[in-house]
Design an enzyme around this catalytic site. Structure first.
Site, PDB file in Angstrom:
ATOM      1  CE  LYS A  14      -1.367   4.549  -9.504  1.00 51.84           C
ATOM      2  NZ  LYS A  14      -0.406   5.655  -8.729  1.00 51.84           N
ATOM      3  NE  ARG A  90      -1.351   2.424  -3.529  1.00 50.34           N
ATOM      4  CZ  ARG A  90      -1.929   3.329  -4.362  1.00 50.34           C
ATOM      5  NH1 ARG A  90      -3.015   2.588  -5.167  1.00 50.34           N
ATOM      6  NH2 ARG A  90      -1.878   4.434  -4.147  1.00 50.34           N
ATOM      7  NE  ARG A 129      -4.343  13.651  -7.340  1.00 45.10           N
ATOM      8  CZ  ARG A 129      -4.044  12.420  -7.137  1.00 45.10           C
ATOM      9  NH1 ARG A 129      -3.687  11.937  -8.433  1.00 45.10           N
ATOM     10  NH2 ARG A 129      -3.672  11.758  -5.902  1.00 45.10           N
ATOM     11  NE  ARG A 162      -7.049  11.589  -3.584  1.00 46.32           N
ATOM     12  CZ  ARG A 162      -6.412  10.824  -3.969  1.00 46.32           C
ATOM     13  NH1 ARG A 162      -6.747  10.561  -5.750  1.00 46.32           N
ATOM     14  NH2 ARG A 162      -5.450  10.008  -3.692  1.00 46.32           N
ATOM     15  NE  ARG A 173      -1.284   9.483  -1.687  1.00 48.45           N
ATOM     16  CZ  ARG A 173      -1.782  10.652  -2.499  1.00 48.45           C
ATOM     17  NH1 ARG A 173      -1.628  11.959  -2.122  1.00 48.45           N
ATOM     18  NH2 ARG A 173      -2.071  10.100  -3.498  1.00 48.45           N
TER      19      ARG A 173
HETATM   20  P1  ADP Z   1      -2.624   7.727  -5.798  1.00 48.22           P
HETATM   21  O1  ADP Z   1      -2.212   6.556  -6.682  1.00 48.22           O
HETATM   22  O2  ADP Z   1      -2.596   8.959  -6.338  1.00 48.22           O
HETATM   23  O3  ADP Z   1      -1.961   7.413  -4.388  1.00 48.22           O
HETATM   24  P2  ADP Z   1      -4.971   6.343  -5.229  1.00 48.22           P
HETATM   25  O4  ADP Z   1      -6.436   7.097  -5.351  1.00 48.22           O
HETATM   26  O5  ADP Z   1      -4.811   5.169  -6.250  1.00 48.22           O
HETATM   27  O6  ADP Z   1      -4.164   7.542  -5.323  1.00 48.22           O
HETATM   28  O7  ADP Z   1      -5.016   5.896  -3.567  1.00 48.22           O
HETATM   29  C1  ADP Z   1      -5.194   6.791  -2.590  1.00 48.22           C
HETATM   30  C2  ADP Z   1      -5.161   5.835  -1.122  1.00 48.22           C
HETATM   31  O8  ADP Z   1      -6.029   4.931  -1.435  1.00 48.22           O
HETATM   32  C3  ADP Z   1      -3.824   5.449  -0.748  1.00 48.22           C
HETATM   33  O9  ADP Z   1      -2.969   6.135  -0.422  1.00 48.22           O
HETATM   34  C4  ADP Z   1      -3.945   4.230  -0.163  1.00 48.22           C
HETATM   35  O10 ADP Z   1      -4.553   4.690   1.346  1.00 48.22           O
HETATM   36  C5  ADP Z   1      -5.618   3.636  -0.552  1.00 48.22           C
HETATM   37  N1  ADP Z   1      -5.468   2.330  -1.464  1.00 48.22           N
HETATM   38  C6  ADP Z   1      -5.690   2.627  -2.672  1.00 48.22           C
HETATM   39  N2  ADP Z   1      -5.559   1.322  -3.468  1.00 48.22           N
HETATM   40  C7  ADP Z   1      -4.946   0.528  -2.319  1.00 48.22           C
HETATM   41  C8  ADP Z   1      -4.464  -0.726  -2.290  1.00 48.22           C
HETATM   42  N3  ADP Z   1      -4.476  -1.335  -3.482  1.00 48.22           N
HETATM   43  N4  ADP Z   1      -4.024  -1.295  -1.252  1.00 48.22           N
HETATM   44  C9  ADP Z   1      -4.100  -0.474  -0.188  1.00 48.22           C
HETATM   45  N5  ADP Z   1      -4.586   0.755  -0.085  1.00 48.22           N
HETATM   46  C10 ADP Z   1      -5.038   1.238  -1.251  1.00 48.22           C
END
Ligand code: ADP
Ligand code: ZN
Length: 217
Positions: A14, A90, A129, A162, A173
């Site tokens: 994404k 999400r 990554r 990360r 996740r």
């Molecule tokens: P990825 O899409 O690779 O999982 P992100 O950087 O989008 O990575 O998200 C990393 C973490 O941030 C998620 O695992 C969660 O803990 C938190 N997070 C991100 N966006 C949300 C959201 N919309 N609602 C709840 N937690 C979120």
């Protein structure tokens, strides 16, 4: 003004796609992951709470992330250029919240792009990554390594894994995605605004397909 959503499991690409779309169109990239990592860097109480959730591979509370998104989309650059939401919504709760926020301004989501990949590939990508601690740019030690190992091509910052890209957390996740986020696929499909994007192609081709699906040409 238009609003788009990039939906898909962690590791589907994404962030990379958002970067590629941004090179072609001035949409504002609204990444909740990036904004939450900024909170962590600021070492606030909220940041500490975010870090605990993220490191465990769980989601941060809907109210917290929604407040951050609400603040971001009310900024003038978004009103001018529209937004590309990455990592939000999400959960179904968040999907209703973004509907409400946009409806207040007489707006609605225009399109949702669904990115997919099989589980093995997602785990492989997440654990390979490396992320720039300076600018957030992402590299992959196999497919898109930095020119100089460990150093960001863009800003010269240090590349790190990360904390949530370890194998155990990546698996968690994905489980959370299947359980809490995947229901959004049906939700947006029913609304008739979901497009599935084939991400198994060359990066440029994927970006071109995405722009076409968003009606950006
Ligand atoms: P990825 O899409 O690779 O999982 P992100 O950087 O989008 O990575 O998200 C990393 C973490 O941030 C998620 O695992 C969660 O803990 C938190 N997070 C991100 N966006 C949300 C959201 N919309 N609602 C709840 N937690 C979120
Ligand atoms: Zn960098």
């Amino acid at each position: 003004m238009a609003f788009y959503v990039l939906l898909g499991p962690p590791g589907a690409g994404k962030g990379t796609l958002a970067e590629d779309i941004r090179k072609r169109f001035p949409l504002v990239h609204i990444s909740t992951g990036d904004m939450l990592r900024e909170e962590i860097k600021a070492k606030t109480d909220r940041g500490r709470q975010v870090k605990a959730a993220m490191d465990a591979g769980s989601l941060v509370p809907d109210e917290m992330v929604s407040a951050i998104v609400a603040a971001r989309i009310s900024k003038p650059d978004v009103a001018l250029n529209g937004g590309l939401l990455d990592g939000f919504p999400r959960t179904l709760k968040q999907a209703h919240i973004i509907d409400d926020l946009l409806r207040n301004d007489g707006l609605a989501l225009d399109q949702v792009l669904l990115l997919g990949a099989d589980t093995d590939q997602l785990i492989r990508r997440l654990t390979a990554r490396r992320t720039c601690m300076g600018c957030g740019r992402v590299f992959n030690i196999h497919s898109t390594p930095a020119a100089v190992s460990g150093i960001c091509d863009g800003c010269g910052g240090h590349l790190q894994q990360r904390d949530d890209d370890t194998e155990a957390t990546a698996i968690e996740r994905l489980r959370v995605y299947r359980q809490q986020t995947e229901p959004l696929v049906g939700f947006y499909e029913q609304r008739g605004i979901l497009t599935r994007l084939d991400t198994g192609r060359h990066r440029e081709a994927v970006a071109a397909d995405a722009c076409r699906a968003l009606g950006l040409t």
